[in-house]
Design a protein around this motif. Structure first.
Motif, short mmCIF file in Angstrom:
data_model
loop_
_atom_site.label_atom_id
_atom_site.label_comp_id
_atom_site.label_asym_id
_atom_site.label_seq_id
_atom_site.Cartn_x
_atom_site.Cartn_y
_atom_site.Cartn_z
N LEU A 120 0.85 -1.17 0.13
CA LEU A 120 0.06 0.11 0.07
C LEU A 120 0.99 1.21 -0.23
CD1 LEU A 120 -1.97 -1.29 3.02
CD2 LEU A 120 -3.22 -1.05 0.97
N ALA A 121 0.34 2.23 -0.40
CA ALA A 121 1.01 3.41 -0.33
C ALA A 121 -0.19 4.71 0.04
CB ALA A 121 1.67 3.99 -1.56
N ILE A 122 0.33 5.41 0.97
CA ILE A 122 -0.53 6.54 1.38
C ILE A 122 0.12 7.73 1.00
CG2 ILE A 122 -1.79 7.87 3.23
CD1 ILE A 122 -1.79 5.18 4.57
N VAL A 123 -0.50 8.77 -0.01
CA VAL A 123 0.07 9.71 -0.68
C VAL A 123 -0.77 10.84 -0.59
CG1 VAL A 123 1.33 8.07 -2.34
CG2 VAL A 123 -0.80 9.29 -3.05
N ARG A 124 -0.11 12.17 -0.55
CA ARG A 124 -0.60 13.54 -0.41
C ARG A 124 -0.70 14.12 -1.78
NH1 ARG A 124 -2.91 15.68 3.94
NH2 ARG A 124 -1.36 17.48 3.91
N GLY A 125 -1.84 14.55 -2.33
CA GLY A 125 -1.83 15.25 -3.65
C GLY A 125 -2.30 14.38 -4.66
N GLU A 126 -2.64 15.08 -5.85
CA GLU A 126 -3.22 14.18 -7.08
C GLU A 126 -2.34 13.57 -7.80
OE1 GLU A 126 -6.44 14.16 -7.09
OE2 GLU A 126 -6.85 15.48 -5.45
N TYR A 127 -2.15 12.27 -7.95
CA TYR A 127 -1.54 11.62 -8.96
C TYR A 127 -2.22 10.35 -9.67
CZ TYR A 127 2.51 13.45 -5.91
OH TYR A 127 3.42 14.12 -5.24
N ASP A 128 -1.68 10.04 -10.79
CA ASP A 128 -2.32 9.14 -11.47
C ASP A 128 -2.15 7.71 -11.04
OD1 ASP A 128 -3.52 10.89 -13.32
OD2 ASP A 128 -1.87 10.84 -14.63
N TRP A 129 -2.98 6.91 -10.69
CA TRP A 129 -2.92 5.47 -10.35
C TRP A 129 -3.97 4.59 -11.07
CZ3 TRP A 129 0.59 2.39 -8.74
CH2 TRP A 129 0.37 1.24 -7.94
N ASP A 130 -3.41 3.47 -11.70
CA ASP A 130 -4.70 2.75 -12.33
C ASP A 130 -5.53 1.69 -11.75
OD1 ASP A 130 -4.09 4.37 -14.67
OD2 ASP A 130 -2.65 2.98 -15.44
N GLU A 131 -5.03 1.11 -10.48
CA GLU A 131 -5.50 0.34 -9.85
C GLU A 131 -6.38 0.85 -8.48
OE1 GLU A 131 -3.95 -3.53 -9.43
OE2 GLU A 131 -2.02 -2.97 -10.50
N GLY A 132 -6.27 0.29 -7.35
CA GLY A 132 -7.04 0.62 -6.46
C GLY A 132 -6.82 2.08 -5.76
N LYS A 133 -7.67 2.84 -5.54
CA LYS A 133 -7.53 4.25 -5.23
C LYS A 133 -8.63 4.75 -4.37
CE LYS A 133 -5.95 8.67 -6.94
NZ LYS A 133 -5.86 9.82 -7.90
N ILE A 134 -8.24 5.11 -3.01
CA ILE A 134 -9.49 5.60 -2.36
C ILE A 134 -9.02 6.95 -1.65
CG2 ILE A 134 -10.72 4.97 -0.14
CD1 ILE A 134 -10.16 2.22 -0.65
N LEU A 135 -10.09 8.07 -1.80
CA LEU A 135 -9.76 9.25 -1.07
C LEU A 135 -10.05 9.17 0.18
CD1 LEU A 135 -9.52 12.29 -1.05
CD2 LEU A 135 -11.83 12.58 -1.54
N LEU A 136 -8.90 9.46 1.15
CA LEU A 136 -8.96 9.33 2.80
C LEU A 136 -9.50 10.70 3.37
CD1 LEU A 136 -5.90 7.27 3.61
CD2 LEU A 136 -8.20 6.35 3.19
#
Length: 285
Positions: A143-159
């Motif tokens: 898993l990765a928890i990131v800050r900001g807007e990045y492209d990601w083609d798989e699982g992506k959840i806004l926390l």
């Protein structure tokens, strides 16, 4: 060779130093040297060049490194897949998180997670968000928890989507901003662009600027009365000064988003699935 030998090889390739490798793996240095010699003898090739400055991979060692890395990853994946057949949630959970989230949010999440799942081994690393994504793409983390807007083609959840605020100390409440020092920090291009747009739209030209290296330092400088700053709300839990959410000229709020990213295949692992569930439950969004 056994799995311990593979771990020795990869650690030594990473540190380039026999002493540091022995310390990291809790081995006596003669034992480490002997196992390395046995490994080279078994493979029929010299894997490292030794010198007073340390050790360096030979061409044969570089080829061995590629194979060993794949082998270690395959063994790790095998163990995790086997956990799918067990009722107990265990195994290893590898998390890569942004520096700010790791400091201000992740400890509470991990405390709750480990209380419910004490058999899971956690491996947590922190980095800038753009580098977190690279490591997730390389398969080093679940898993990765990131800050900001990045492209990601798989699982992506806004926390979380938090406001970006202007902060100042109470003693400077009535001082015009243009007469105070602006306290800035290095941030990602998205945040820098957002701040520059707000300053331009509001015709703000600080009299001087002080640059620091992190959010906590920035807030501490403001608390000390050294000036004002623009920061995301994530760092303001213990700030006792004045905080005002900011808006662009068209009324759009300045905000900072936090996302949880994962590969869909690995989200089937119980320890990963449970972390996703818990972090979503605890998020503000």
């Amino acid at each position: 060779m056994d799995e311990k030998d593979l771990q020795i090889f990869l650690t030594l390739a990473d540190t380039g130093n026999l002493t540091r490798t022995a310390e990291k793996l809790y081995l006596a240095q003669p034992t480490l040297s002997k196992r390395l010699q046995n490994m080279e003898s078994e493979l029929g090739a010299t894997l490292f060049l030794r010198s007073k400055q340390g050790v360096t991979l030979t061409p044969a060692g570089e080829e061995a490194q590629k194979v060993i890395q794949r082998t270690v990853q395959d063994f790790s994946t095998l163990r995790e897949q086997l956990q799918l057949r067990k009722n107990t949630i265990c195994g290893t959970l590898r998390i890569e998180a942004s520096i700010d989230y790791s400091k201000y949010r992740l400890p509470q999440v991990l405390a709750a997670y480990t209380a419910q799942h004490p058999d899971v081994t956690l491996k947590v690393s922190t980095d800038h968000s753009r580098d977190c994504i690279k490591k997730l793409q390389d398969g080093k983390f679940h898993l990765a928890i990131v800050r900001g807007e990045y492209d990601w083609d798989e699982g992506k959840i806004l926390l979380e989507r938090e406001p970006v605020c202007l902060i100042r100390s109470r003693e400077n409440a009535d001082v015009p901003l243009n007469e105070m020092r602006y306290i800035g920090r290095d941030a990602n291009p998205e945040h820098m662009s957002m701040k520059a747009r707000w300053l331009m739209e509001h015709k703000m030209e600080p009299c001087s600027q002080l640059n620091v290296d992190g959010l906590s330092t920035c807030v501490a400088m403001v608390k000390a009365g050294l000036g004002w700053s623009i920061v995301p709300e994530i760092c303001l839990n213990y700030f006792d000064g004045i905080s005002e959410p900011l808006f662009f000229a068209d009324g759009t709020p300045l905000s900072r988003s936090t996302y949880l990213l994962y590969r869909k295949r690995e989200s089937e692992l119980p320890q990963v699935r449970e972390f996703i569930r818990m972090v979503c439950t605890m998020s503000k969004h």
